[in-house]
Design a protein around this motif. Structure first.
Motif, short mmCIF file in Angstrom:
data_model
loop_
_atom_site.label_atom_id
_atom_site.label_comp_id
_atom_site.label_asym_id
_atom_site.label_seq_id
_atom_site.Cartn_x
_atom_site.Cartn_y
_atom_site.Cartn_z
N HIS A 1 -47.22 -26.38 30.20
CA HIS A 1 -48.07 -25.24 30.53
C HIS A 1 -49.31 -25.53 31.35
O HIS A 1 -49.99 -24.61 31.78
CB HIS A 1 -48.44 -24.49 29.25
N ALA B 1 -57.45 -20.50 31.13
CA ALA B 1 -56.51 -19.94 30.15
C ALA B 1 -57.20 -19.78 28.80
O ALA B 1 -57.04 -18.79 28.12
CB ALA B 1 -55.28 -20.83 30.02
N THR C 1 -59.36 -16.77 28.80
CA THR C 1 -58.53 -15.58 28.71
C THR C 1 -58.09 -15.38 27.27
O THR C 1 -58.20 -14.30 26.70
CB THR C 1 -57.26 -15.73 29.58
N TYR D 1 -59.00 -12.22 24.81
CA TYR D 1 -58.03 -11.32 24.20
C TYR D 1 -58.12 -11.29 22.69
O TYR D 1 -57.90 -10.28 22.04
CB TYR D 1 -56.61 -11.71 24.60
N ILE E 1 -45.71 -10.57 25.32
CA ILE E 1 -46.46 -11.50 26.16
C ILE E 1 -45.52 -12.17 27.14
O ILE E 1 -44.49 -12.73 26.75
CB ILE E 1 -47.15 -12.58 25.29
N TYR E 2 -45.81 -12.05 28.40
CA TYR E 2 -45.01 -12.74 29.41
C TYR E 2 -45.82 -13.88 30.00
O TYR E 2 -47.04 -13.78 30.10
CB TYR E 2 -44.64 -11.80 30.57
N ALA E 3 -45.13 -14.91 30.44
CA ALA E 3 -45.80 -15.94 31.20
C ALA E 3 -46.26 -15.30 32.52
O ALA E 3 -45.52 -14.54 33.13
CB ALA E 3 -44.85 -17.09 31.46
N THR E 4 -47.48 -15.60 32.92
CA THR E 4 -47.94 -15.05 34.19
C THR E 4 -47.25 -15.79 35.33
O THR E 4 -46.70 -16.88 35.16
CB THR E 4 -49.46 -15.23 34.36
N THR E 5 -47.31 -15.19 36.51
CA THR E 5 -46.71 -15.83 37.68
C THR E 5 -47.33 -17.20 37.89
O THR E 5 -46.65 -18.16 38.25
CB THR E 5 -46.97 -14.97 38.94
N ARG E 6 -48.63 -17.24 37.65
CA ARG E 6 -49.32 -18.50 37.84
C ARG E 6 -48.76 -19.55 36.88
O ARG E 6 -48.42 -20.67 37.26
CB ARG E 6 -50.82 -18.30 37.60
N THR E 7 -48.62 -19.15 35.62
CA THR E 7 -48.06 -20.06 34.63
C THR E 7 -46.66 -20.52 35.04
O THR E 7 -46.34 -21.71 34.97
CB THR E 7 -47.98 -19.36 33.25
#
Ligand SMILES: [Ca+2]
Ligand SMILES: [Ca+2]
Lengths: 464, 174, 464
Positions: B72, B88, B91, B95, B107-113
């Motif tokens: 990650h 991260a 963030t 949250y 929860i989705y992995a972000t594009t960046r992740t």
């Protein structure tokens, strides 16, 4: 693997420490659960919402509407389903909707109440097998009201003391066992479908005592259930749901086979359960996660319903795929219903033209079968999504069978000198008349006329 | 020790956590090797209840021996890693304190992740990737759908009979 | 993350450093690639293996076999496909199989060679549009042999200099463009299906110059391609593949629409490519990995073909699911073929009974359509797997259309006093006779007799 504490702060209070709720084991009122499980209770209250999707949703609309299944008043002619038949909606409306529906009359039996009220398990316990055949309006409804029934509520699926999932309708395990399925040790995953399978299934009323009975001895597929109805059910005295008013055929009405369809379909075969899609985990009240108790179209909650498993797919495109599957299904359904309609009228004409009883009987068996194979798809509430290939296969078989009836009729009618052209044009006329009638319960009256006289002088007791 | 204090940190009042958020940067930058190791570990990540299914599916995966952040976080440079982790971490803390209403259900992995992860896969599996053109799809997970969290959200407990009373215990919050 | 070395040992040698192979851009012999890419070359050699699966596989067996499609000699009567039609097998056999097949005769055209040989792109370059219509036996085959052709080889999909994937058959991009698809910048994922879509597609020969043409202007679905054939193709002068010897209907033969079926199906809609399943990465030669070049049934390689994406599923159960989908498909196909057979004979009887031309023409359009809708499924080589719902929908539409023909015929025949009972029993007789004949190419002869006389006195040039 050391996150055991913290959890206790999140769950509520002392009652649960013992692992019981403190509620009576006979609790049947939803409101009794409210204080203990406010999150789930509130989620349950969302079932009041009414919002449609392309083919389904929860607005109480007539199934006879032009964009739904406008030929139903013809196809169910002579039966309660030609009187009133609506799109289903939230669990919370179950009692209200059965009380109001015109399909219920003074002869209706207790069995109708089985999948609508939390009072049922206890009634069955008290009354034994007398419950099923008892009079709905005279006996069962008032009794339920007095007991303080809720529409499909917590106790239908949960043991009020432990909140463990449970099956409360005896017909379900009986049905599974008749198929040879071991019901002694269901998994958690099984239970997440079993609680739905108590109600979202095809059924009929046993001939002797009106008991709700599931036709599963041979399997869950449309052809397997049909085989059951033509053999085992007949041996037990059950022959038909009603006699068709146009073709005089002994008919079967199929009903919400979501469980069966799902079990033989894409997701069922992959071990996905009803609750996975229809009761997704959702975050409420800040950051707590619960199981959603808002049973509705998952197309409204795709993120939680589908995203858990299909996180790799663009959900908008996944939705398009669902609609594509449904478009194909509904298009094919309409075609099958149209051909089935024609078959009923051709048989009517056989009767009025004096064709031999023998041929008429053959044709009636075909029309009965043809209708079964589309109705098991029409009555299923996912518009084909729960089993895309299987539902299409059933619609295919439907047109094969309806056409057998039409073919047989054509041969005999032409021999009798009947004009097929005239016959077809009379059929178009009744179809137009039925669809032109604006009052839903009057639509059925236009399906018969002097050219196509009613074949069912005595209205039998409405059982469903 | 540190484990406990972190757990407490996560459990306490939101206002304190804002402070925590500010402290986080400090923590990260002054972290000893040991601290860093802990902060990379499954033990740390799974402290957070929202991680239940990613964690349980991870522990019996082929990658169970790894640290979460082997995948990650970017590994080109320690600086990049710290920056990414810091962002991260902020963030995350946002949250879990002020932004709780906005935490998504799924929860989705972000594009960046995803970009970062993909790079890490390719790095560990360099020999595989080198000897065969192995980039036919957008990312490795288009094919390796079950690496490492993907064995759907239902863990093994779903294949066993339910435990009596468990629904009361889990009546809200996991 | 320190496994960077070792890699260089695995890749071959100096040639690739420059990014080119050193081969001529016109290289068409597989053997030329052997030394450079021994792993892929060896993998390619596996295509020699012959092993069957339940419904498919690679043993060269007749499609007329009892467990396959025994009615085909009736259904393709009057056309080459009633002479010889086999299960397909490995790419490596493509040249041998086309040379030997009895469908090729002295009038066959160059177009037939298009999807069998590596010499094609160059021939088209040299001959231009004269290639398509040139004589297969006289001109094209000898020319290909002289050029040193390989059966479907490296250069068909790879640029020999760079090994980049490429499309070498012009019909493919023409077809996509006619549908409005931009072909200027395909992704790598696209290319992994495009290279197959050059050949594994439905096609016909253009009326003017016999050019291989794909019917895709309206879309990839059976009904969209049918629409194309009944409008655009007709405007361009293409009306039919042949005239049916039993019904005298102008027929279409459909052919291997894997690309179209996949594109509208479960996996295609999820962006899965042909190569993902049919060319999975595999470990060879110790621990090196390559793209498998053994194109065969993925049921033989489920671990690599399916396991990466469906890692959460038990692969044995996944295979059961595939077979279940195929069982349903093949059962429905057989029923559709049976009804289609009946339709052809009913029309034959219309003709011999002097029914009006007008009615015969109507019935012929129905039988043509009915056959199209099952053939597009039968000719597709996955037995329904590539698109379970769509294929079933097509089979459904097939029986609707065939039945329209039978109905229309029944009415007219009974009017003419024909005995339907006798007709049906004669049909049973020919079906039995065809299936009883042991010699494959003689089967077709039993499909016509004095009761059902041949309708096609002049045998037209076999074009496919
Ligand atoms: Ca509804
Ligand atoms: Ca084959």
């Amino acid at each position: 693997s050391n996150s055991s504490d913290g959890a206790s702060e999140k769950t509520a209070s002392a009652k649960e420490a013992k692992g019981t709720t403190g509620l009576s084991k006979d609790e049947i009122s939803n409101e009794a659960f409210k204080e203990l499980f406010p999150l789930q209770y509130n989620s349950y209250q969302k079932n009041e919402k009414m919002e449609d999707t392309k083919y389904n949703g929860s607005v109480k609309r007539s199934k006879y509407d032009p964009d739904k299944e406008p030929l139903l008043p013809v196809l169910f002619n002579g039966y309660g389903f030609a009187l009133e038949y609506n799109e289903d909606r939230g669990h919370i409306y179950a009692l209200e909707d059965i009380r109001d529906v015109k399909r219920i009359n003074d002869k209706s039996v207790g069995s109708c109440y089985t999948c609508k009220s939390t009072a049922v398990p206890q009634m069955i316990e008290e009354m034994g097998d007398d419950y099923w055949g008892a009079n709905f309006r005279q006996e069962i409804w008032p009794k339920g009201e007095a007991m303080g029934h809720s529409p499909i509520g917590c106790s239908d699926c949960h043991d009020p003391e432990t909140m463990d999932l449970r099956v409360t309708r005896p017909s379900f395990y009986k049905g599974l066992e008749a198929q040879g399925i071991d019901t002694s040790n269901p998994t958690k995953n099984d239970m997440r479908s079993y609680v739905c399978g108590q109600c979202h299934v095809e059924y009929h009323f046993a001939a002797d005592n009106s008991e709700v009975t599931f036709p599963w001895d041979n399997g869950f597929k449309p052809e397997e259930m049909y085989e059951y109805y033509n053999t085992i059910a007949k041996e037990n005295g059950f022959e038909k749901d009603w006699v068709h008013n146009i073709s005089a055929a002994p008919m079967l009405k199929s009903q919400h086979p979501e469980y069966e369809t799902h079990a033989s379909g894409t997701h069922g075969k992959a071990n996905v359960s009803c609750a996975d899609c229809h009761m997704p985990y959702e975050r409420v009240d800040g950051k707590r996660k619960i199981t959603s108790h808002y049973w509705t179209s998952p197309l409204k909650t795709m993120d939680t319903s589908c995203g858990q498993c299909h996180g790799d797919r663009d959900l908008d495109k996944l939705k398009d795929r669902v609609l594509e599957i449904q478009d194909a299904n509904v298009g094919a359904l309409h075609e099958a219903q149209d051909i089935s309609t024609t078959a009923h009228y051709y048989i009517n004409k056989m009767i009025t033209s004096g064709v031999s009883q023998d041929k008429i009987k053959q044709a009636q068996e075909f029309v009965r079968k043809g209708q079964w194979f589309w109705d098991i798809v029409a009555a299923e509430n996912s518009s084909g999504f729960h089993n895309p290939q299987g539902s299409m296969d059933s619609l295919r078989e439907s047109v094969v069978q309806s056409n057998n009836a039409i073919l047989l009729a054509t041969e005999e009618l032409v021999k009798k000198g009947v004009s097929i052209e005239e016959l077809n044009s009379e059929i178009e006329k009744v179809k137009t008349a039925v669809q032109a009638e604006a009052v839903n319960e009057k639509k059925k009256d236009h399906a018969v006329n002097s050219y196509f006289p009613a074949q069912q002088p005595v209205v039998p007791a409405v059982k469903k | 020790m540190l484990k406990k204090s972190l757990k407490k940190l996560l459990a306490i009042d939101k206002r304190v956590l804002i402070l925590g958020a500010l402290l986080a940067g400090v923590l990260f930058s002054f972290g000893t090797v040991k601290t860093m190791a802990y902060l990379d570990s499954p033990g740390f990540c799974q402290n957070c209840h929202t991680m239940k299914s990613v964690y349980t599916s991870f522990v019996d995966s082929t990658h169970a021996e790894l640290q979460c952040n082997d995948c990650h976080l970017p590994h080109e440079s320690e600086a990049g890693k710290l920056f990414f982790k810091g962002r991260a971490g902020m963030t995350h803390i946002f949250y879990n304190t002020l932004g709780t209403e906005d935490i998504p259900d799924r929860i989705y992995a972000t594009t960046r992740t995803l970009r970062v992860i993909n790079k890490n896969c390719a790095e560990c599996h360099k020999s595989t990737v080198d000897n065969v053109s192995h980039d036919a799809k957008e990312n490795c997970m288009s094919c390796h759908q079950t690496v490492p969290h993907g064995s759907d959200f239902k863990d093994d407990s779903y294949d066993q009979p339910p435990k009596s009373g468990e629904l009361i215990k889990n009546k809200g919050g996991f």
